[in-house]
Design a protein around this motif. Structure first.
Motif, PDB file in Angstrom:
ATOM      1  N   SER A 414       0.844  -1.199   0.000  1.00 45.46           N
ATOM      2  CA  SER A 414       0.000   0.000   0.000  1.00 45.46           C
ATOM      3  C   SER A 414       0.875   1.243   0.000  1.00 45.46           C
ATOM      4  CB  SER A 414      -0.927   0.029   1.218  1.00 45.46           C
ATOM      5  OG  SER A 414      -0.187   0.207   2.406  1.00 45.46           O
ATOM      6  N   VAL A 415       0.350   2.306  -0.577  1.00 42.26           N
ATOM      7  CA  VAL A 415       0.923   3.646  -0.410  1.00 42.26           C
ATOM      8  C   VAL A 415       0.023   4.321   0.604  1.00 42.26           C
ATOM      9  CG1 VAL A 415       1.575   5.804  -1.507  1.00 42.26           C
ATOM     10  CG2 VAL A 415       1.749   3.653  -2.784  1.00 42.26           C
ATOM     11  N   SER A 416       0.447   4.319   1.853  1.00 42.44           N
ATOM     12  CA  SER A 416      -0.444   4.729   2.938  1.00 42.44           C
ATOM     13  C   SER A 416      -0.526   6.234   3.121  1.00 42.44           C
ATOM     14  CB  SER A 416      -0.019   4.069   4.252  1.00 42.44           C
ATOM     15  OG  SER A 416       1.336   4.323   4.528  1.00 42.44           O
ATOM     16  N   SER A 417       0.494   6.975   2.676  1.00 41.14           N
ATOM     17  CA  SER A 417       0.474   8.432   2.867  1.00 41.14           C
ATOM     18  C   SER A 417       1.209   9.134   1.737  1.00 41.14           C
ATOM     19  CB  SER A 417       1.145   8.832   4.191  1.00 41.14           C
ATOM     20  OG  SER A 417       0.445   8.327   5.288  1.00 41.14           O
ATOM     21  N   VAL A 418       0.645  10.237   1.298  1.00 35.28           N
ATOM     22  CA  VAL A 418       1.311  11.178   0.394  1.00 35.28           C
ATOM     23  C   VAL A 418       1.035  12.569   0.933  1.00 35.28           C
ATOM     24  CG1 VAL A 418       1.534  12.079  -1.940  1.00 35.28           C
ATOM     25  CG2 VAL A 418       1.020   9.651  -1.586  1.00 35.28           C
ATOM     26  N   ILE A 419       2.066  13.301   1.311  1.00 33.81           N
ATOM     27  CA  ILE A 419       1.924  14.636   1.885  1.00 33.81           C
ATOM     28  C   ILE A 419       2.861  15.583   1.161  1.00 33.81           C
ATOM     29  CG2 ILE A 419       2.074  16.052   3.984  1.00 33.81           C
ATOM     30  CD1 ILE A 419       1.681  13.496   5.605  1.00 33.81           C
ATOM     31  N   ARG A 420       2.352  16.732   0.760  1.00 31.25           N
ATOM     32  CA  ARG A 420       3.202  17.718   0.088  1.00 31.25           C
ATOM     33  C   ARG A 420       4.163  18.363   1.081  1.00 31.25           C
ATOM     34  NH1 ARG A 420      -1.833  17.647  -1.391  1.00 31.25           N
ATOM     35  NH2 ARG A 420      -2.368  17.250  -3.581  1.00 31.25           N
TER      36      ARG A 420
END
Length: 426
Positions: A414-420
């Motif tokens: 999974s890709v659990s987080s993407v934050i700029r």
């Protein structure tokens, strides 16, 4: 307006009651500063029987708000009811009656600002709304007046005290989001509404809340907070507007900002807006963004401003926003840049199978989509392995394509987080 400026209150909840108390308890100081006395002469409430701790005689209350708006003894209408209706209809009626309005209603302004400003301008009356964005923080007037000679490059704001309190607790006490608040996504809209109010003043374009790209904080996990700290960042929900050539980007989303950035130190329920001007450079306005007394301070300040304008001839003063955004021809034709066209750095957290070649497969997907990796490391092993990754500047569209490619790799669970990441690199 005569020797006394007579105020009609629409609403007597936390803010309305605080306005009434402030006008009463600070009456002498306010009269000196305004050049005239200011008194509450009518108050509209839903329930006349409800006890209220306000210095207003019982005979001045009514449960028909139109009685307030149409009362000939009311010079200024103060709307602190909230919501779209009946606030919208009451404000428009006040304009038809030739009465200026002070409001703290961010939802109404962010949704129907064009109708309100054009109606105010047509009626040659003012619409003031300092309290609608930052509660007690002066934001509207500094942007509209004090910085009018400069070119605003960008503003970034923590404009929702509840989300900032949640993120503070997650950062300092290890809370999970579930412990903090079950309905956090709704607060992303509140921040978007405030961004939609500020952006037209800073960048001369019309923006509604629905135009603002927004994400809430529901996806932020304790792992994200922990890894942000290791990377030298703090996670905040930011309202951001910036000029990019002939375009403007307006968005609200969680972001990692360097721990040394002024906004990183804004804790608990405090709000702050960090403004960057071409000539003035950076400056930050900070304080309580909500609550009865802070919000009432801004409301009363607007009423005082209206009272001071009387010697210039009320109808000719037009000190409010309606004075210069009454018609679309007065706004610069600037395009709102879609989020897909924005450039940013990105933090990413993936859960992976700890097998040979997993990092090589991930790197290949990034290369295929022209997204450059700045740093990467692995935490844990076997079934508990996580990969923490930060990119260089990349276009949002490419990053999203990259995410689709990563989800096709069987070793990426999974890709659990993407934050700029904001201001992470030049």
């Amino acid at each position: 307006m005569g020797d006394v400026v007579r105020v009609g209150l629409l609403g007597c909840g936390n803010v309305g009651a605080a306005v009434a108390r402030m006008l009463h308890e600070h009456g002498e100081e306010i009269a000196r500063r305004a050049g005239t006395a200011i008194e509450v002469t009518r108050v509209a409430v839903r329930d006349l029987e409800k006890p209220r701790d306000v210095p207003v005689p019982p005979g001045l209350f009514t449960d028909d708000p139109y009685d307030v708006v149409r009362d000939r003894d009311v010079d200024v209408v103060v709307e602190v009811m909230g919501g779209i209706e009946p606030a919208r209809s009451l404000i428009l009626e006040a304009f038809r009656q030739g009465k200026p309005v002070v409001t703290a209603n961010k939802e109404l302004l962010a949704t129907l600002s064009r109708e309100l400003f054009e109606s105010a301008a047509a009626g040659r009356v003012d619409l003031l709304y300092e309290a609608a964005v930052g509660g007690g923080i002066p934001l509207i007037r500094p942007l509209r007046e004090h910085l009018a000679g400069d070119r605003i490059l960008r503003f970034m704001g923590i404009v929702n005290g509840t989300t900032n309190y949640i993120l503070t607790r997650m950062t300092e006490d290890g809370w999970s989001l579930g412990q903090a608040l079950a309905d956090a996504q709704r607060l992303g809209y509140a921040a978007a509404a405030k961004a939609a109010i500020l952006a037209p003043i800073a960048f001369d374009l019309r923006v509604a809340a629905g135009d603002v790209y927004r994400e809430g904080i529901l996806s932020i996990s304790p792992d994200d907070i922990r890894f942000a700290k290791q990377l030298g960042y703090v996670v905040k929900l930011l309202a951001i507007a910036e000029g990019i050539g002939d375009e403007v980007s307006v968005r609200v989303h969680p972001a990692m900002i360097p721990a040394g950035h002024p906004l990183a130190s804004v804790r608990e329920s405090f709000n702050a807006v960090y403004i960057e001007g071409q000539r003035v450079g950076p400056l930050m306005l900070y304080g309580r963004g909500a609550g009865g007394d802070p919000t009432a301070t801004s409301v009363v300040g607007d009423v005082i401003e209206l009272a001071r304008s009387r010697p210039g001839g009320g109808a000719n003063s037009l000190i409010g926003h309606a004075a210069h955004t009454g018609g679309p021809s007065e706004l610069t034709p600037r395009r709102l840049r879609p989020i897909e066209e924005m450039q940013a750095q990105y933090y990413m957290l993936m859960r992976v199978a700890d097998r040979p070649g997993v990092l090589a497969a991930i790197a290949l997907v990034f290369a295929e989509h022209m997204v450059s990796i700045k740093s990467v490391w692995q935490e844990g092993h076997a079934e508990e392995a996580q990969i923490v990754l930060v990119t260089h500047q990349a276009q949002e569209r490419d990053l999203r394509a990259c995410l689709q490619g990563l989800r096709m790799i069987d070793t990426v669970k999974s890709v659990s987080s993407v934050i700029r990441v904001v201001d992470g690199e030049p």
